[in-house]
Design an enzyme around this catalytic site. Structure first.
Site, PDB file in Angstrom:
ATOM      1  N   CYS A   1       6.810  -7.538   7.362  1.00  0.00           N
ATOM      2  CA  CYS A   1       7.921  -6.960   8.119  1.00  0.00           C
ATOM      3  C   CYS A   1       8.379  -7.971   9.155  1.00  0.00           C
ATOM      4  CB  CYS A   1       7.491  -5.667   8.809  1.00  0.00           C
ATOM      5  SG  CYS A   1       8.864  -4.899   9.702  1.00  0.00           S
TER       6      CYS A   1
ATOM      7  N   GLU B   1       0.825  -1.197   0.000  1.00  0.00           N
ATOM      8  CA  GLU B   1       0.000   0.000   0.000  1.00  0.00           C
ATOM      9  C   GLU B   1       0.862   1.251   0.000  1.00  0.00           C
ATOM     10  OE1 GLU B   1      -3.676  -1.950   2.487  1.00  0.00           O
ATOM     11  OE2 GLU B   1      -2.049  -0.954   3.548  1.00  0.00           O
TER      12      GLU B   1
HETATM   13  S1  SF4 Z   1       6.588  -4.216  12.676  1.00  0.00           S
HETATM   14 FE1  SF4 Z   1       7.602  -2.324  13.365  1.00  0.00          FE
HETATM   15  S2  SF4 Z   1       9.234  -1.973  11.846  1.00  0.00           S
HETATM   16 FE2  SF4 Z   1       7.784  -3.414  10.943  1.00  0.00          FE
HETATM   17  S3  SF4 Z   1       6.344  -2.172   9.746  1.00  0.00           S
HETATM   18 FE3  SF4 Z   1       5.490  -2.472  11.803  1.00  0.00          FE
HETATM   19  S4  SF4 Z   1       6.111  -0.681  13.012  1.00  0.00           S
HETATM   20 FE4  SF4 Z   1       7.436  -0.779  11.178  1.00  0.00          FE
END
Ligand code: SF4
Length: 363
Positions: free
Chosen positions: A120, A93
Site C-alpha cells: 500500500c 491475504e
Molecule cells: S497504509 Fe493505510 S490505507 Fe494502506 S492498507 Fe494500511 S491502513 Fe490501509
C-alpha cells in the site's frame, strides 16, 4: 504470443462475444458462468457439460485461476485466514470472519475481507501494509478469485464482503469496480451490493466517483482523527486531501448517492482518543447521519502505538451517543482481525503463534 486473459475478469457479455465469435450457441456462456461462480470449477476440464473440443480450447485463451491458495489457517478467535499467491509470486491475504457485530448491519453473518493491492502506498502509522510501499494493483480477476477460492474451501456461506484487506481499494478503482460488478452480478457470485462495503483512507476524487456508481455498495471512510493535526500524524494522505476536503466529499457522496456511510475510527492511546476528538466526531457524524465503528487499536510489536484502556474507549463512545450518533465499539473476539485495512495484516502476524493449519489448497 497474445497473453491469456483471466476468465474471471470478464463480464458475461464479453464472454458471450467470445463464444459468438467461435460460433458457439449462446447458452454455452451461461453454462461456463455457472461452472465459474456456482459450481466453482477448479479446471476447464471439470466443465463436463461442455463439448470436449470447447473444453480443450478454453485453456488456450483463458486462465481459470488467478490466485493460488498456499495456506489456510484458523486463528484462535475462529477467524480463518487464507494466504494467496499471485502469478508473479506476490502474496495477499483474505480473511473469513464469523459473526462480526459493528462491521456490518447484521451481527450473525459471515464476512469475507478481501485485498485489492500488493502492499500500500499510504503509509498509515498504525499499519504494516504500507511499510514497504505499493508493489502493484490486483487485477479484477485476482480480486474476484479470492472470493471464489474461499467459497471453494470453506463450509461457510459468505454473506458480506468488506474490501478492507491489503491496499487502498479506491487507488485501484477500475479493477475494483469491475471485480465488484462480477461479485454482485446474478450471473456472477450474486452477492448483494448492500452486502459489500468498500473502505478508503479518504481519496477525495474517488469518493466522488463512487457516488455516481449505480451499484448500491456501502462506503466506509477510515477517519481516525477529526482535526488536521491529529490526522497528519497518523495518516499521510491527509496532507494531500485535508479533512475539510474529505468531509466535503463525504457530504457530496451522501447527497448524490443517497446512501448511508460509516466512519471507521481506530482508537489509539494518547493520539486520537481524547474527548475533544470524540466531540468533533459526534458533530461530523451527526451532520452526515453516518454510523461510527470504533476500533480499539490492536497493538503489534514493532509499532509504537498503544491501545487505550476500556474506560477511555467507552467514554469516547458515550460522547458520540450524546450527539445521537450510532457508534459501535468492536468486541475483542473475532473483530480484531478485521479492524481496518492495515490492521488486518498486522493482526495476522500476531495470530500466527495461536493459529493452526487447517488445509492446503492448490491452484
Ligand atoms: S497504509 Fe493505510 S490505507 Fe494502506 S492498507 Fe494500511 S491502513 Fe490501509
Amino acid at each position: 504470443m497474445v497473453p491469456k486473459k483471466d476468465i474471471k475478469s470478464l463480464y458475461r457479455d464479453e464472454l458471450a462475444e467470445h463464444m459468438a465469435e467461435r460460433g458457439e450457441p449462446s447458452y454455452r456462456t451461461d453454462q461456463i458462468m455457472e461452472w465459474l461462480y456456482e459450481r466453482l470449477a477448479e479446471s476447464f476440464d471439470d466443465m463436463s457439460n461442455l463439448p470436449m473440443i470447447l473444453r480443450q480450447h478454453l485453456p488456450k485463451d483463458f486462465e481459470l485461476n488467478a490466485v493460488r491458495a498456499l495456506r489456510t489457517r484458523r486463528a484462535t478467535d475462529s477467524t480463518e485466514k487464507f494466504l494467496f499467491e499471485l502469478h508473479d509470486g506476490s502474496l495477499v491475504e483474505t480473511v473469513l470472519i464469523p459473526a462480526t457485530p459493528g462491521l456490518t448491519s447484521r451481527s450473525d453473518r459471515v464476512t469475507l475481507c478481501i485485498s485489492t493491492q500488493v502492499g500500500c502506498a499510504y503509509r498509515c502509522a498504525f499499519c504494516a501494509s504500507g511499510l514497504d510501499g505499493v508493489k502493484r494493483n490486483l487485477s479484477a480477476a485476482e480480486i474476484v478469485d479470492q472470493v471464489v477460492q474461499v467459497r471453494r474451501r470453506s463450509d461457510e456461506r459468505i454473506d458480506n464482503i468488506v474490501v478492507m484487506g491489503m491496499g487502498e481499494p479506491l487507488a485501484n478503482y477500475d479493477n475494483l469496480m469491475r471485480a465488484l460488478r462480477i461479485i454482485n452480478a446474478p450471473w456472477g457470485l450474486g452477492i448483494g451490493a448492500r452486502k459489500i462495503t468498500v473502505s478508503t483512507v479518504g481519496l477525495v476524487p474517488r469518493i466522488k466517483a463512487l457516488a455516481a456508481e449505480p451499484m448500491q455498495i456501502r462506503l466506509a471512510v477510515s477517519l481516525h482523527g477529526t482535526t488536521d493535526d491529529v490526522r497528519h500524524k497518523i495518516m499521510p494522505v491527509n496532507k494531500k486531501h485535508p479533512l475539510s476536503e474529505l468531509i466535503e466529499a463525504c457530504r457530496y457522496y451522501r447527497t448524490k448517492s443517497g446512501r448511508m456511510m460509516t466512519f471507521e475510527y481506530i482508537l489509539i492511546d494518547g493520539v486520537n482518543d481524547g474527548l475533544d476528538q470524540a466531540q468533533r466526531l459526534g458533530e461530523i457524524a451527526s451532520d452526515l447521519r453516518a454510523k461510527v465503528n470504533l476500533i480499539p487499536y490492536n497493538e503489534v510489536a514493532g509499532l509504537p502505538l498503544r491501545r487505550p484502556d476500556a474506560g477511555r474507549c467507552k467514554a469516547f463512545q458515550r460522547m458520540l451517543k450524546t450527539h445521537g450518533v450510532t457508534a459501535t465499539l468492536r468486541r475483542e473476539k473475532g473483530d480484531k482481525i478485521a479492524a481496518a485495512c492495515g490492521q488486518l495484516r498486522l493482526q495476522h502476524t500476531a495470530d500466527e503463534e495461536g493459529a493452526a493449519d487447517v488445509a492446503n489448497g492448490s491452484r
